[in-house]
Design a protein around this motif. Structure first.
Motif, mmCIF file in Angstrom:
data_model
loop_
_atom_site.group_PDB
_atom_site.id
_atom_site.type_symbol
_atom_site.label_atom_id
_atom_site.label_comp_id
_atom_site.label_asym_id
_atom_site.label_seq_id
_atom_site.Cartn_x
_atom_site.Cartn_y
_atom_site.Cartn_z
ATOM 1 N N HIS A 1 37.483 -48.927 -45.927
ATOM 2 C CA HIS A 1 37.856 -50.103 -46.841
ATOM 3 C C HIS A 1 38.883 -50.770 -45.787
ATOM 4 N N ASP B 1 33.103 -54.454 -53.429
ATOM 5 C CA ASP B 1 32.452 -54.418 -52.752
ATOM 6 C C ASP B 1 31.260 -54.485 -53.149
ATOM 7 N N ALA C 1 37.421 -53.025 -53.847
ATOM 8 C CA ALA C 1 37.757 -52.807 -51.719
ATOM 9 C C ALA C 1 39.460 -52.789 -51.436
ATOM 10 N N THR D 1 34.957 -61.313 -51.353
ATOM 11 C CA THR D 1 34.020 -60.865 -52.017
ATOM 12 C C THR D 1 33.051 -61.347 -51.618
ATOM 13 N N MET E 1 32.189 -60.150 -48.118
ATOM 14 C CA MET E 1 32.043 -58.804 -47.983
ATOM 15 C C MET E 1 30.253 -59.380 -48.594
ATOM 16 N N GLY F 1 29.630 -58.382 -51.488
ATOM 17 C CA GLY F 1 30.168 -57.603 -53.236
ATOM 18 C C GLY F 1 30.298 -58.765 -53.770
#
Length: 221
Positions: free
Chosen positions: A25, A155, A161, A193, A196, A198
């Motif tokens: 992370h 994540d 994360a 987010t 990523m 996520g």
């Protein structure tokens, strides 16, 4: 690391898994988040921090300094407890019941200020609001005179994360200002987010976010 006498094999323990996760992370979230927290700092003029979980604490891995003359500078690398910080309470709120039980069984809850919650039952009740809003605030729970507002970065698996935190002195923590900062920190965390790949907080945790009510989010002692 554990050794199994029956299989004659070694396996990685939970501590090593947590360590590996925090390292991943650190190196994935920090560069992705940097332009977003810089933008948040420009919009708000406040101190912005990016934190991750490390063992049973959180650690700040990046920051953007605010422009206000009155501010409290927290060095990168500073470690904080979960139960009395805005980001830490987000992480507790994301835990399953058995994980939360294990945390309270092993963690000594030390009163940092007069507003620090040290009763697990009170903290559990408070976490219901954190789950509802996908946002957390620490109003002088870790340090006198300091308010922290945090939103989660999740994540691909829906796990937390990192956290984006805005730190302000209490004399700038009026309800209108809190609303402004809360909206921006949530928006920033959601952008990271998405960057990523996520999941958003409500879908990842089966929660519906509603309009903010600071009376529920601020721990009243």
């Amino acid at each position: 690391m554990y050794y199994n006498d029956a299989t004659k094999l070694y396996s990685i323990g939970g501590g090593m898994i947590e360590l590996a996760s925090s390292i991943v992370h650190h190196f994935t979230v920090k560069p992705l988040a940097r332009p977003y927290i810089e933008d948040l700092g420009t919009k708000t003029g406040e101190d912005i921090y990016l934190g991750i979980v490390s063992g049973d604490e959180l650690v700040y891995i990046d920051k953007v300094k605010g422009t206000h003359p009155i501010r409290y500078d927290i060095p990168v690398g500073t470690r904080r407890q979960f139960y009395c910080t805005s980001m830490g309470k987000l992480y507790l709120a994301s835990m399953k019941d058995d994980e939360l039980n294990a945390y309270f069984q092993k963690k000594q809850l030390v009163r940092m200020t007069e507003r620090t919650m040290t009763d697990p039952a009170q903290i559990r009740e408070h976490l219901k609001a954190v789950r509802t809003y996908g946002l957390s605030i620490s109003y002088e729970e870790n340090m006198d005179g300091i308010v922290g507002i945090a939103a989660p970065v999740l994540d691909q698996s829906g796990k937390m994360a990192a956290g984006v935190v805005i730190s302000i002195p209490t004399d700038r923590a009026g309800e209108q200002r809190l609303d402004f900062l809360a909206n921006h920190v949530k928006e920033t965390a959601e952008k990271i987010t998405n960057r990523m790949g996520g999941q958003p907080w409500n879908r990842g945790h089966g929660m519906e976010t509603t309009a903010l009510d600071w009376k529920h989010l601020i721990a009243r002692m």
